[in-house]
Design an enzyme around this catalytic site. Structure first.
Site, short mmCIF file in Angstrom:
data_model
loop_
_atom_site.label_atom_id
_atom_site.label_comp_id
_atom_site.label_asym_id
_atom_site.label_seq_id
_atom_site.Cartn_x
_atom_site.Cartn_y
_atom_site.Cartn_z
N ILE A 156 40.66 36.62 29.23
CA ILE A 156 42.05 37.04 29.05
C ILE A 156 42.11 38.31 28.19
CG2 ILE A 156 44.35 36.34 28.33
CD1 ILE A 156 43.07 34.75 30.72
N GLU A 365 41.68 41.56 39.51
CA GLU A 365 42.90 41.62 40.34
C GLU A 365 42.62 41.26 41.80
OE1 GLU A 365 45.74 41.77 39.17
OE2 GLU A 365 45.62 42.79 37.24
N GLU A 369 36.25 40.39 48.38
CA GLU A 369 36.24 39.36 49.42
C GLU A 369 37.62 38.73 49.58
OE1 GLU A 369 32.41 40.45 48.09
OE2 GLU A 369 34.03 39.59 46.88
#
Length: 381
Positions: A156, A365, A369
């Site tokens: 985070i 983000e 894939e």
């Protein structure tokens, strides 16, 4: 179709470039070595209004279009992609409060975010929930008007900074009628009892960025800290991801441009066999490909953000922009590194910093894939 920038947009871009080169580029190498967040640069950004560019003017922001914010993002990333990625997380939180917040939440939080007094953080990823956002296990139970939160988040950004607002947390708040998880977004301010901030991770790159594990142990926040409607957490995350992917398009474009910025002058001044290596076709073709890749990334990003500004569907275009820009950035940095030869392996040359940083662009983000899954589903596959 007009691809030219307005006079206002030219000024926005040029001002961002000047600021980025004067402050961000100047600190980038030191920041990567020390891992220290440059609060002095953040405060300067706040003075100039960069910390609230997409926040409406009524809340102290610049009220800029998303397109203008992307022009800024690219120039910032051209100077330092690590700092800029932290900045884009802040922008996402500004946008979430503006689009999803209640009037009281907007009045309370948008001014402090826009002014740069506080930085935003978004907590989605968990040890067992990355690409599969529905796999989150952090839970929030509503008890006597309070959310009681338990769980762990990982990787985070911004939550551990001194000026962090806290986190907009994605968590399970119940069960839907179809038996699936009800996932919601809840604000947990920094300093809330039971909100435990772990040590900063040691990373291969992006060392300026503050990245940590977060734990929640019977952490209690008011029921009113719910962001958006209850059970709409995945939709909220998609809203944030769409802007985040466009932002990553701009960051990838900035990295593409930076790799070219570093490699072209080097190739012209570096002599071998009695002439500049830029005169050799093998090197010249790499530089040509780098220019093409940069324009591909930029145009894909511009189209996606234009659609967003028009209020038109842009899920697929945002994903394509992120995919193209991140993969073109990897290619450009790899070619730039090759052009630099042994010098590229030396930390004195900024291409080495890009080389350490760039791969994460294909992961954050939405991995490449996952992006291809999103695009292929839009094709009906």
């Amino acid at each position: 179709m007009d691809f030219s920038l307005s006079e206002e947009q030219k000024i926005v871009r040029e001002s961002a470039r000047k600021f980025a080169q004067e402050y961000l580029a100047a600190y980038a190498e030191e920041g990567e070595e020390t891992g220290k967040w440059p609060y002095h640069i953040w405060n300067k950004m706040a003075e100039l209004g960069y910390t609230g560019v997409i926040v409406p003017e009524e809340y102290g922001g610049g009220g800029m279009s998303y397109f203008n914010s992307i022009l800024i993002m690219e120039e910032f990333a051209r100077a330092d992609d690590s700092f800029t990625t932290s900045y884009q997380v802040h922008n996402i939180i500004c946008d979430m409060f503006n689009k999803l917040g209640t009037p009281e939440q907007k009045k309370t939080y948008l001014p402090m975010l826009a002014s740069g007094e506080k930085m935003g953080a978004f907590a989605l990823t968990e040890p067992n929930a990355g690409s599969d956002a529905s796999g989150v296990q952090t839970r929030a139970e509503l008890v006597n008007g309070e959310w009681v939160i338990n769980g762990t988040k990982i990787f985070i950004t911004n939550a551990g900074l001194d000026n962090s607002l806290g986190v907009v947390l994605m968590c399970v708040t119940g069960q839907r009628p179809d038996g699936r998880k009800e996932i919601s977004s809840i604000l947990v301010p920094k300093g809330t009892p039971g909100f435990i901030i772990g040590n900063k991770f040691r990373k291969v790159g992006w060392n300026i960025m503050d990245t940590r594990e977060l734990s929640f142990e019977d952490c209690r926040v008011p029921e009113s800290n719910l962001i958006g409607a209850r059970g709409k957490g995945l939709a909220n995350a998609l809203h944030g991801l769409n802007l985040g992917r466009i932002d990553f398009g701009a960051i990838g474009t900035g990295v593409c441009q930076a790799a070219l910025d570093y490699s072209l002058p080097y190739a012209k001044q570096r002599h071998q066999f009695g002439k500049p290596i830029s005169s050799f076709q093998a090197v010249a073709f790499m530089l040509a490909d780098m220019q093409v890749n940069t324009e591909l990334a930029r145009m894909a990003t511009w189209k996606a953000v234009w659609l967003k500004d028009q209020g038109l569907p842009h899920d697929t275009e945002a994903t394509m922009a992120k995919l193209v820009a991140s993969e073109m950035a990897v290619r450009n940095v790899d070619m730039g590194f090759q052009i630099h030869g042994g010098y590229g392996f030396m930390k004195e040359y900024p291409i080495s910093r890009l080389y350490r940083n760039v791969k994460i662009l294909t992961i954050g983000e939405g991995t490449s894939e996952v992006c291809r899954i999103v695009i292929s589903r839009a094709l009906g596959c």
